[in-house]
Design an enzyme around this catalytic site. Structure first.
Site, PDB file in Angstrom:
ATOM      1  N   GLY A   8     -53.115  20.437 -29.609  1.00 44.27           N
ATOM      2  CA  GLY A   8     -53.983  19.276 -29.662  1.00 44.27           C
ATOM      3  C   GLY A   8     -55.116  19.427 -28.668  1.00 44.27           C
ATOM      4  O   GLY A   8     -54.944  20.053 -27.616  1.00 44.27           O
ATOM      5  N   GLN A  36     -62.252  17.521 -23.469  1.00 44.82           N
ATOM      6  CA  GLN A  36     -61.667  18.719 -22.837  1.00 44.82           C
ATOM      7  C   GLN A  36     -62.575  19.941 -22.976  1.00 44.82           C
ATOM      8  O   GLN A  36     -62.317  20.972 -22.344  1.00 44.82           O
ATOM      9  CB  GLN A  36     -60.294  19.022 -23.439  1.00 44.82           C
ATOM     10  CG  GLN A  36     -59.226  17.981 -23.130  1.00 44.82           C
ATOM     11  CD  GLN A  36     -57.901  18.341 -23.754  1.00 44.82           C
ATOM     12  OE1 GLN A  36     -57.608  17.949 -24.877  1.00 44.82           O
ATOM     13  NE2 GLN A  36     -57.095  19.111 -23.048  1.00 44.82           N
ATOM     14  N   CYS A  71     -50.696  20.126 -21.271  1.00 42.05           N
ATOM     15  CA  CYS A  71     -52.100  19.872 -21.622  1.00 42.05           C
ATOM     16  C   CYS A  71     -52.926  21.094 -21.262  1.00 42.05           C
ATOM     17  O   CYS A  71     -52.764  21.662 -20.171  1.00 42.05           O
ATOM     18  CB  CYS A  71     -52.593  18.653 -20.839  1.00 42.05           C
ATOM     19  SG  CYS A  71     -54.316  18.237 -21.120  1.00 42.05           S
ATOM     20  N   LEU A  72     -53.817  21.501 -22.160  1.00 43.54           N
ATOM     21  CA  LEU A  72     -54.654  22.674 -21.881  1.00 43.54           C
ATOM     22  C   LEU A  72     -55.551  22.455 -20.662  1.00 43.54           C
ATOM     23  O   LEU A  72     -55.975  23.424 -20.033  1.00 43.54           O
ATOM     24  CB  LEU A  72     -55.508  23.017 -23.110  1.00 43.54           C
ATOM     25  CG  LEU A  72     -54.744  23.608 -24.301  1.00 43.54           C
ATOM     26  CD1 LEU A  72     -55.671  23.754 -25.507  1.00 43.54           C
ATOM     27  CD2 LEU A  72     -54.111  24.947 -23.948  1.00 43.54           C
ATOM     28  N   HIS A 124     -51.304  11.287 -26.789  1.00 43.56           N
ATOM     29  CA  HIS A 124     -51.783  12.112 -25.668  1.00 43.56           C
ATOM     30  C   HIS A 124     -53.300  12.340 -25.801  1.00 43.56           C
ATOM     31  O   HIS A 124     -54.054  12.160 -24.838  1.00 43.56           O
ATOM     32  CB  HIS A 124     -51.025  13.452 -25.675  1.00 43.56           C
ATOM     33  CG  HIS A 124     -51.492  14.445 -24.670  1.00 43.56           C
ATOM     34  ND1 HIS A 124     -50.734  14.830 -23.575  1.00 43.56           N
ATOM     35  CD2 HIS A 124     -52.647  15.169 -24.562  1.00 43.56           C
ATOM     36  CE1 HIS A 124     -51.390  15.709 -22.862  1.00 43.56           C
ATOM     37  NE2 HIS A 124     -52.566  15.942 -23.445  1.00 43.56           N
ATOM     38  N   GLU A 125     -53.744  12.723 -27.012  1.00 40.29           N
ATOM     39  CA  GLU A 125     -55.174  13.025 -27.214  1.00 40.29           C
ATOM     40  C   GLU A 125     -56.024  11.760 -27.140  1.00 40.29           C
ATOM     41  O   GLU A 125     -57.147  11.784 -26.622  1.00 40.29           O
ATOM     42  CB  GLU A 125     -55.393  13.740 -28.546  1.00 40.29           C
ATOM     43  CG  GLU A 125     -54.666  15.076 -28.696  1.00 40.29           C
ATOM     44  CD  GLU A 125     -54.867  16.036 -27.534  1.00 40.29           C
ATOM     45  OE1 GLU A 125     -55.909  15.967 -26.848  1.00 40.29           O
ATOM     46  OE2 GLU A 125     -53.959  16.853 -27.291  1.00 40.29           O
ATOM     47  N   HIS A 160     -56.999  10.906 -23.697  1.00 41.11           N
ATOM     48  CA  HIS A 160     -58.167  11.685 -23.213  1.00 41.11           C
ATOM     49  C   HIS A 160     -59.473  10.941 -23.509  1.00 41.11           C
ATOM     50  O   HIS A 160     -60.428  11.016 -22.728  1.00 41.11           O
ATOM     51  CB  HIS A 160     -58.223  13.053 -23.896  1.00 41.11           C
ATOM     52  CG  HIS A 160     -57.356  14.105 -23.270  1.00 41.11           C
ATOM     53  ND1 HIS A 160     -57.535  14.542 -21.975  1.00 41.11           N
ATOM     54  CD2 HIS A 160     -56.322  14.833 -23.769  1.00 41.11           C
ATOM     55  CE1 HIS A 160     -56.641  15.490 -21.697  1.00 41.11           C
ATOM     56  NE2 HIS A 160     -55.885  15.680 -22.760  1.00 41.11           N
TER      57      HIS A 160
HETATM   58  C1  Y12 Z   1     -46.887  17.016 -27.196  1.00 40.58           C
HETATM   59  C2  Y12 Z   1     -47.330  16.910 -25.914  1.00 40.58           C
HETATM   60  C3  Y12 Z   1     -48.654  17.130 -25.622  1.00 40.58           C
HETATM   61  C4  Y12 Z   1     -49.542  17.426 -26.616  1.00 40.58           C
HETATM   62  C5  Y12 Z   1     -50.982  17.622 -26.281  1.00 40.58           C
HETATM   63  C6  Y12 Z   1     -51.490  18.983 -26.601  1.00 40.58           C
HETATM   64  N1  Y12 Z   1     -51.084  19.926 -25.611  1.00 40.58           N
HETATM   65  C7  Y12 Z   1     -51.260  21.251 -25.743  1.00 40.58           C
HETATM   66  O1  Y12 Z   1     -51.755  21.694 -26.755  1.00 40.58           O
HETATM   67  C8  Y12 Z   1     -50.842  22.103 -24.616  1.00 40.58           C
HETATM   68  C9  Y12 Z   1     -50.983  23.417 -24.659  1.00 40.58           C
HETATM   69  C10 Y12 Z   1     -50.640  24.315 -23.554  1.00 40.58           C
HETATM   70  C11 Y12 Z   1     -50.742  25.688 -23.765  1.00 40.58           C
HETATM   71  C12 Y12 Z   1     -50.458  26.572 -22.747  1.00 40.58           C
HETATM   72  O2  Y12 Z   1     -50.646  27.932 -22.915  1.00 40.58           O
HETATM   73  C13 Y12 Z   1     -49.619  28.752 -23.379  1.00 40.58           C
HETATM   74  O3  Y12 Z   1     -48.535  28.299 -23.676  1.00 40.58           O
HETATM   75  C14 Y12 Z   1     -49.943  30.172 -23.546  1.00 40.58           C
HETATM   76  C15 Y12 Z   1     -50.043  26.115 -21.526  1.00 40.58           C
HETATM   77  O4  Y12 Z   1     -49.649  27.036 -20.537  1.00 40.58           O
HETATM   78  C16 Y12 Z   1     -50.537  27.493 -19.629  1.00 40.58           C
HETATM   79  O5  Y12 Z   1     -51.658  27.101 -19.607  1.00 40.58           O
HETATM   80  C17 Y12 Z   1     -50.022  28.489 -18.658  1.00 40.58           C
HETATM   81  C18 Y12 Z   1     -49.968  24.752 -21.296  1.00 40.58           C
HETATM   82  C19 Y12 Z   1     -50.264  23.858 -22.307  1.00 40.58           C
HETATM   83  C20 Y12 Z   1     -49.090  17.531 -27.885  1.00 40.58           C
HETATM   84  C21 Y12 Z   1     -47.754  17.311 -28.178  1.00 40.58           C
HETATM   85 CO    CO Z   2     -54.331  17.013 -22.931  1.00 40.99          CO
END
Ligand code: Y12
Ligand code: CO
Length: 173
Positions: A45, A50, A95-96, A137-138, A141
């Site tokens: 997401g 962001q 969260c990214l 969550h989004e 933001h």
């Molecule tokens: C449930 C909870 C939160 C959301 C919001 C969207 N969140 C994400 O897309 C998070 C992505 C994310 C990706 C990561 O990178 C890797 O896994 C390679 C990460 O780790 C690092 O940055 C080291 C952290 C978060 C949607 C549904």
């Molecule tokens: Co986020």
């Protein structure tokens, strides 16, 4: 369009996003570029703020049972509004914009959302589970709220400590 992910503690993430009025090529280019950076970053997401665009735009790509994300399942939401919410669920969120930190967050279990697609057509979705959590969550933001802002005082302190340690490690390596 080249985009970069804005990371905590950048104040840009605190900005309230503004409603989209023009469903034009500029919006489509933003949505396409957001999709690419989200997939390249292993996200599910992403909100426009962001990537430093304070517009009420978010995208979601929820993985299937095999953990795979499909372009045809991509959801683009413009100007979303929650019209119904019920129940409670807890999910460990990430969260990214706050890399490497995950915490349990309480959200509504089921929601109904009215929004517009990239052409400006009105849509409605009723959902629960991961998609419901991701939408909430989004949508936070869009108000300048991060999931870490929802932590208790002690958990927020734990986050600040971990964040400072990670920054220190970064400068040493
Ligand atoms: C449930 C909870 C939160 C959301 C919001 C969207 N969140 C994400 O897309 C998070 C992505 C994310 C990706 C990561 O990178 C890797 O896994 C390679 C990460 O780790 C690092 O940055 C080291 C952290 C978060 C949607 C549904
Ligand atoms: Co986020």
């Amino acid at each position: 369009m080249k985009l970069n992910i804005v990371e905590y503690p950048d104040r840009k993430l605190k900005e309230k996003s503004v409603a989209v009025e023009l469903f034009n090529e500029e919006l489509h280019n933003l949505l396409d570029a957001m999709y690419h950076i989200m997939m390249d970053s292993n996200g599910i997401g992403l909100a426009a703020i962001q990537v430093a665009h304070a517009k009420r735009v978010l995208i979601l790509s929820i993985p299937d049972e095999e953990g795979e994300q499909h372009k045809e399942d991509l959801i683009e939401m413009i100007n979303p509004v929650i019209t119904y919410k019920s129940g409670e669920s807890v999910y460990q969120e990430g969260c990214l914009s706050v890399p490497s930190f995950y915490e349990d967050i309480v959200r509504f279990e089921s929601i109904s959302v009215n929004y517009q697609d990239r052409e400006g057509n009105t849509k409605k979705i009723e959902t629960d589970g991961l998609l419901s959590i991701a939408i909430q969550h989004e949508m936070d933001h869009l108000e300048g709220i991060l999931f870490i802002d929802k932590l208790s005082y002690s958990r927020r302190k734990k986050f600040e400590k971990e964040y400072k340690r990670a920054q220190k490690e970064k400068t040493l390596s």
